[in-house]
Enzyme design. Structure first.
Site, PDB file in Angstrom:
ATOM      1  N   ASP A  45      30.367 -30.448 -11.882  1.00 14.57           N
ATOM      2  CA  ASP A  45      29.712 -30.610 -13.175  1.00 14.57           C
ATOM      3  C   ASP A  45      30.610 -29.951 -14.213  1.00 14.57           C
ATOM      4  OD1 ASP A  45      27.286 -31.818 -14.265  1.00 14.57           O
ATOM      5  OD2 ASP A  45      26.877 -29.825 -15.062  1.00 14.57           O
ATOM      6  N   TYR A  51      35.525 -36.164 -24.407  1.00 13.89           N
ATOM      7  CA  TYR A  51      36.067 -35.416 -25.539  1.00 13.89           C
ATOM      8  C   TYR A  51      37.610 -35.371 -25.522  1.00 13.89           C
ATOM      9  CZ  TYR A  51      31.229 -33.800 -25.980  1.00 13.89           C
ATOM     10  OH  TYR A  51      29.858 -33.750 -26.132  1.00 13.89           O
ATOM     11  N   ASP A  52      38.258 -36.089 -24.607  1.00 18.25           N
ATOM     12  CA  ASP A  52      39.723 -36.028 -24.483  1.00 18.25           C
ATOM     13  C   ASP A  52      40.466 -36.261 -25.801  1.00 18.25           C
ATOM     14  OD1 ASP A  52      39.713 -35.348 -21.841  1.00 18.25           O
ATOM     15  OD2 ASP A  52      40.159 -37.352 -21.080  1.00 18.25           O
TER      16      ASP A  52
HETATM   17  P1  IMP Z   1      30.440 -34.544 -15.871  1.00 19.25           P
HETATM   18  O1  IMP Z   1      29.698 -33.336 -15.442  1.00 19.25           O
HETATM   19  O2  IMP Z   1      31.788 -34.664 -15.221  1.00 19.25           O
HETATM   20  O3  IMP Z   1      29.638 -35.791 -15.806  1.00 19.25           O
HETATM   21  O4  IMP Z   1      30.798 -34.323 -17.421  1.00 19.25           O
HETATM   22  C1  IMP Z   1      29.809 -34.129 -18.425  1.00 19.25           C
HETATM   23  C2  IMP Z   1      30.361 -34.543 -19.777  1.00 19.25           C
HETATM   24  O5  IMP Z   1      31.462 -33.689 -20.147  1.00 19.25           O
HETATM   25  C3  IMP Z   1      30.924 -35.965 -19.819  1.00 19.25           C
HETATM   26  O6  IMP Z   1      29.954 -36.896 -20.167  1.00 19.25           O
HETATM   27  C4  IMP Z   1      31.997 -35.857 -20.898  1.00 19.25           C
HETATM   28  O7  IMP Z   1      31.405 -36.010 -22.179  1.00 19.25           O
HETATM   29  C5  IMP Z   1      32.485 -34.448 -20.766  1.00 19.25           C
HETATM   30  N1  IMP Z   1      33.685 -34.385 -19.899  1.00 19.25           N
HETATM   31  C6  IMP Z   1      33.714 -34.074 -18.574  1.00 19.25           C
HETATM   32  N2  IMP Z   1      34.972 -34.094 -18.115  1.00 19.25           N
HETATM   33  C7  IMP Z   1      35.754 -34.414 -19.177  1.00 19.25           C
HETATM   34  C8  IMP Z   1      37.158 -34.589 -19.321  1.00 19.25           C
HETATM   35  O8  IMP Z   1      37.975 -34.462 -18.396  1.00 19.25           O
HETATM   36  N3  IMP Z   1      37.578 -34.918 -20.562  1.00 19.25           N
HETATM   37  C9  IMP Z   1      36.734 -35.073 -21.622  1.00 19.25           C
HETATM   38  N4  IMP Z   1      35.416 -34.943 -21.529  1.00 19.25           N
HETATM   39  C10 IMP Z   1      34.930 -34.597 -20.317  1.00 19.25           C
END
Ligand code: IMP
Length: 207
Positions: free
Chosen positions: A70, A155-156
């Site tokens: 997460d 947010y990359d």
């Molecule tokens: P998750 O827990 O990997 O699903 O990430 C939650 C949220 O964080 C995603 O919906 C993205 O908005 C953001 N996020 C996670 N990983 C990345 C990344 O590597 N780059 C940019 N945004 C990220």
């Protein structure tokens, strides 16, 4: 190779994470390849809570050891927001673009040197016997004034890692995938499994 279930419905994640674990003798299988209807509502208050929730739900669904991650973006000037709510920052049905626009709006009057941020990933690996381990990966950087680049996701386009002139969306994916918060967390897991090669196999209940 030892099999490990990845608790995600996203096949891109399996592809991104698998190469980080092959050196540790692990073969990843996406949970939805085994249980297509698998789904979890992320109700945790921390990244660790959500990763644990997903890993345990995949253990229950498959009966096998499972790992979950997460991730959140923590912006210093916003007291750590969007944090654990990163995917829902602009609302329950938010898009990546909506989240980025809200973030830039919140930081509109904040000068460059105060736009510090970090991505943080929590990884939890859980076994059917109840044992689990947690790992983390962090990437420090700054939020830019406007989006740049077409690669990556989330947010990359507005995240510039420390020591780089390019955003994560401008860097080649192969570079992002070796330096990212997620890569660092899964490399920490790989190092643990290399140091403890039998850990996934041991099925005794924890004492
Ligand atoms: P998750 O827990 O990997 O699903 O990430 C939650 C949220 O964080 C995603 O919906 C993205 O908005 C953001 N996020 C996670 N990983 C990345 C990344 O590597 N780059 C940019 N945004 C990220």
């Amino acid at each position: 190779m030892t099999r490990l279930v990845l608790a995600t419905a996203n096949p891109d994640k399996v592809r991104e994470i698998e190469p980080l674990l092959t050196g540790a003798g692990v073969e990843l299988v996406g949970v939805t390849d085994m249980v297509p209807e698998w789904e979890v509502v992320e109700t945790g208050r921390t990244l660790e809570d959500n990763a644990r929730l997903k890993a345990r739900a995949a253990v229950v669904a498959t009966g096998e050891a499972a790992v979950a991650d997460d991730t959140g973006l923590f912006v210093t000037e916003l007291d750590g927001a969007p944090g654990v709510r990163s995917s829902r920052f602009a609302g329950e049905t938010a898009t990546y673009r909506g989240n980025v626009e809200l973030l830039l709006d919140r930081l509109r009057k904040v000068p460059q040197k105060r736009r510090k941020a970090k991505f943080r990933t929590a990884v939890v690996v859980a076994k059917p016997n109840g044992t689990e381990r947690t790992f983390e990966g962090v990437l420090l950087g700054y939020i830019t004034d406007s989006p740049r680049g077409d690669g990556g996701f989330g947010y990359d386009p507005v995240f510039e890692p420390c020591g780089q002139d390019l955003t994560l969306a401008e860097l080649p994916l192969s570079v992002k995938n070796t330096m990212s918060h997620r890569a660092r967390a899964f490399i920490a897991l790989a190092e643990f499994l290399m140091a403890n090669p039998d850990w996934l196999e041991v099925t005794d209940p924890p004492v």
